[in-house]
Design a protein around this motif. Sequence first.
Motif, mmCIF file in Angstrom:
data_model
loop_
_atom_site.group_PDB
_atom_site.id
_atom_site.type_symbol
_atom_site.label_atom_id
_atom_site.label_comp_id
_atom_site.label_asym_id
_atom_site.label_seq_id
_atom_site.Cartn_x
_atom_site.Cartn_y
_atom_site.Cartn_z
ATOM 1 N N TRP A 168 0.799 -1.219 0.000
ATOM 2 C CA TRP A 168 0.000 0.000 0.000
ATOM 3 C C TRP A 168 0.839 1.279 0.000
ATOM 4 N N ILE A 169 2.160 1.159 -0.056
ATOM 5 C CA ILE A 169 3.006 2.343 -0.185
ATOM 6 C C ILE A 169 2.903 2.873 -1.613
ATOM 7 N N LYS A 170 2.631 4.147 -1.757
ATOM 8 C CA LYS A 170 2.556 4.747 -3.087
ATOM 9 C C LYS A 170 3.875 5.470 -3.372
ATOM 10 N N GLU A 171 4.620 4.957 -4.306
ATOM 11 C CA GLU A 171 5.908 5.568 -4.651
ATOM 12 C C GLU A 171 5.692 6.822 -5.497
ATOM 13 N N PRO A 172 6.665 7.742 -5.501
ATOM 14 C CA PRO A 172 6.524 8.974 -6.287
ATOM 15 C C PRO A 172 6.476 8.681 -7.783
ATOM 16 N N PRO A 173 5.844 9.568 -8.567
ATOM 17 C CA PRO A 173 5.677 9.344 -10.010
ATOM 18 C C PRO A 173 6.956 9.639 -10.786
ATOM 19 N N ILE A 174 7.950 8.802 -10.585
ATOM 20 C CA ILE A 174 9.221 8.949 -11.302
ATOM 21 C C ILE A 174 9.370 7.764 -12.235
ATOM 22 N N ARG A 175 9.468 8.020 -13.513
ATOM 23 C CA ARG A 175 9.714 6.984 -14.510
ATOM 24 C C ARG A 175 11.036 7.334 -15.194
ATOM 25 N N TYR A 176 12.020 6.498 -14.977
ATOM 26 C CA TYR A 176 13.379 6.843 -15.420
ATOM 27 C C TYR A 176 14.037 5.620 -16.045
ATOM 28 N N PRO A 177 13.534 5.170 -17.213
ATOM 29 C CA PRO A 177 14.094 3.954 -17.822
ATOM 30 C C PRO A 177 15.568 4.124 -18.154
ATOM 31 N N ALA A 178 16.308 3.038 -18.060
ATOM 32 C CA ALA A 178 17.744 3.076 -18.370
ATOM 33 C C ALA A 178 17.954 3.305 -19.863
ATOM 34 N N THR A 179 18.940 4.131 -20.192
ATOM 35 C CA THR A 179 19.285 4.381 -21.592
ATOM 36 C C THR A 179 20.525 3.602 -22.008
ATOM 37 N N GLU A 180 21.169 2.945 -21.053
ATOM 38 C CA GLU A 180 22.338 2.121 -21.343
ATOM 39 C C GLU A 180 22.417 1.008 -20.317
ATOM 40 N N LYS A 181 23.184 -0.010 -20.618
ATOM 41 C CA LYS A 181 23.344 -1.124 -19.698
ATOM 42 C C LYS A 181 24.219 -0.721 -18.523
ATOM 43 N N PHE A 182 23.977 -1.413 -17.405
ATOM 44 C CA PHE A 182 24.780 -1.132 -16.212
ATOM 45 C C PHE A 182 26.234 -1.541 -16.423
ATOM 46 N N LYS A 183 27.122 -0.675 -15.973
ATOM 47 C CA LYS A 183 28.545 -0.981 -15.952
ATOM 48 C C LYS A 183 29.037 -0.712 -14.533
ATOM 49 N N PRO A 184 30.093 -1.378 -14.091
ATOM 50 C CA PRO A 184 30.557 -1.181 -12.708
ATOM 51 C C PRO A 184 30.818 0.278 -12.367
ATOM 52 N N TRP A 185 31.143 1.096 -13.354
ATOM 53 C CA TRP A 185 31.453 2.502 -13.085
ATOM 54 C C TRP A 185 30.251 3.423 -13.345
ATOM 55 N N SER A 186 29.070 2.834 -13.650
ATOM 56 C CA SER A 186 27.909 3.664 -13.996
ATOM 57 C C SER A 186 27.533 4.619 -12.870
ATOM 58 N N THR A 187 27.450 4.102 -11.640
ATOM 59 C CA THR A 187 27.041 4.964 -10.532
ATOM 60 C C THR A 187 28.120 5.992 -10.211
ATOM 61 N N PHE A 188 29.404 5.599 -10.329
ATOM 62 C CA PHE A 188 30.481 6.552 -10.068
ATOM 63 C C PHE A 188 30.449 7.692 -11.078
ATOM 64 N N LYS A 189 30.087 7.369 -12.326
ATOM 65 C CA LYS A 189 30.046 8.390 -13.366
ATOM 66 C C LYS A 189 28.988 9.440 -13.063
#
Length: 436
Positions: free
Chosen positions: A210-231
Motif C-alpha cells: 500500500w506504499i505509493k511511490e513517487p511518479p518517477i519513470r526513469y528507464p535506463a538508456t544504457e546497460k549497467f557498468k561497474p562505473w555507472s554509478t560513479f560516473k
Amino acid sequence: MTPDTSPELSQTEHSPALAAYYADKPLMWRNIALIGLCNVGWGVVAGIVTPLIALRLLELGLRENIQATINSTNGIALAFLVMYFSWKSDHTVSRIGRRKPFLFLSAPFIIASVALFPFFDKAHLLWVLVLLYVTSLFFMDIKNSTFPLLSIDCVPSHVLARANSVLAVAGGLVGFVAMRYAGDMIKVAEWFPYVLGAGIMTLTTLCAFWIKEPPIRYPATEKFKPWSTFKVAGKDKRFFWLVAGVGMINGYLAMNNAWIWFWAKETLGLERGEIFSALSWAGLLNIALAYPIGWVIDRFGGFRVVIGFWLGQMACYLWVLNVHDKSGLIILSLATTTIMPLYAGADIMIYKSAPRQDIGSYTSTNSCFRNAYNALLGLVAGWIIFAAGSNFVVGFTIGMVMSTVGLVMFIIHHRLMSRELAAPIPTPITLQKEIL
C-alpha cells in the motif's frame, strides 16, 4: 517486471506531477506510517535474531575471526551489489514502483532462512546453519540496497530528517518491548524467537503493497557498468571526500555494533537474557531523542552535527574502557543511543546533494565505499581481536582511530566547499585579466 504503460513523467523533482505528490501531506504521512511498519518489523527481528544467530554460531565453535571473515566477505560483495541493485531500482519501471519489487523478491528467502535456522541447530549441521546465514545475508543485501531508498523518495528534502525521525520513534518503542522480553521468548523454546520473527517479517512486508511511490519513470538508456554509478555521482569530484567521511566517521559505532554482544558475553560474563535486558532501555531513549535530533539536523546542517557525533563517540569509547558489569553496559547503551541518531547528519549531506531521479546512484556510490571499508575494518579488527586473546576493546580502539580519520575527511570537504562559496563572483574585468 511488468512494464508500465502510463505516459512518461518528467524526471526532475520540479515536475508538476512530482510537486503535487510532495504537496500531498496526508499521502506523505500514510507512506511514512507504512514504511515505518515495515522497518519496525524487520528492524526489531534483526535486533533480536541476528545476535542470537551470531552467539549461537560462536557457541558452536565459529569464533570471531571466522565470523568476521564471513561478514567481511559479504560486505565486499555488498559494496558492488548495492551499486547494481540501487542503479537497477532507479531505472525500474513497474506498476508497483521502483523499490518495492526488490523487497518482494528478497523477503521470502530471508524469512525462510530465519524460520529454518533453529531446526538445524546441531553441531554436526553447522555447515547448514552457515549456509542459511549466508543466504539471508545475500538477500538482505538486495533489500538493503533498494527498500531504504523509499524513505528518501517519499519525503520532501527540507523535512527529510524530521520525517524519518518518526520511524525511529516507532522503532524505539517496539524495540524496547521486544528486547525487554527477548529473554522470556528464549525460555519458551529456542525456536520461538526465530519463528515469531519470521511471522512478524511476513506481516510487515505485506504492508509495503500500500506504499505509493513517487511518479518517477526513469528507464535506463544504457546497460549497467561497474562505473555507472560513479560516473553519475562523480560530476563533482569533491563528493568523494564527503563519501570518505560518511563511510569512516562511524568507525567506533561500527565496532560497537559488531562486537558488543561478544564482548558482553565473553568479557563481562553476561547471559543472553541479561544482555537483551541491558540493551533494551536504549529504545526508550531513542523515542525521546529522534524528533529533536531530526530537527537539529534539518536546522543546522550536517557538518556541525558530524562534529558532535565524533565527540559523542569519543565519550562512549572512554566509557567502554571502564565498564565491568551490567549496570555499566546499560549506561553505555544509553550513551550510544544518544549519539547514534547524529550519524544521520552525515547521510543527510549525501541525500541533499543528489537529484531525485539519481538518488540511487549517489547513495550506492556512498554505500559501495562504506560497505567495502566496513568489511575491511571488520576483517582486520576480527583477526586482531582473535590474536589478542578475544580482547574486544582492541576492536573498539581501532574503530575510534578510524572515526578520527573520517572527521579529517569531513574537514577537508568542508574547506573545499567553503572555498567555492567564498570565491568572488567574476566580473568582465577579472575575466579579461584571467584570459590575459
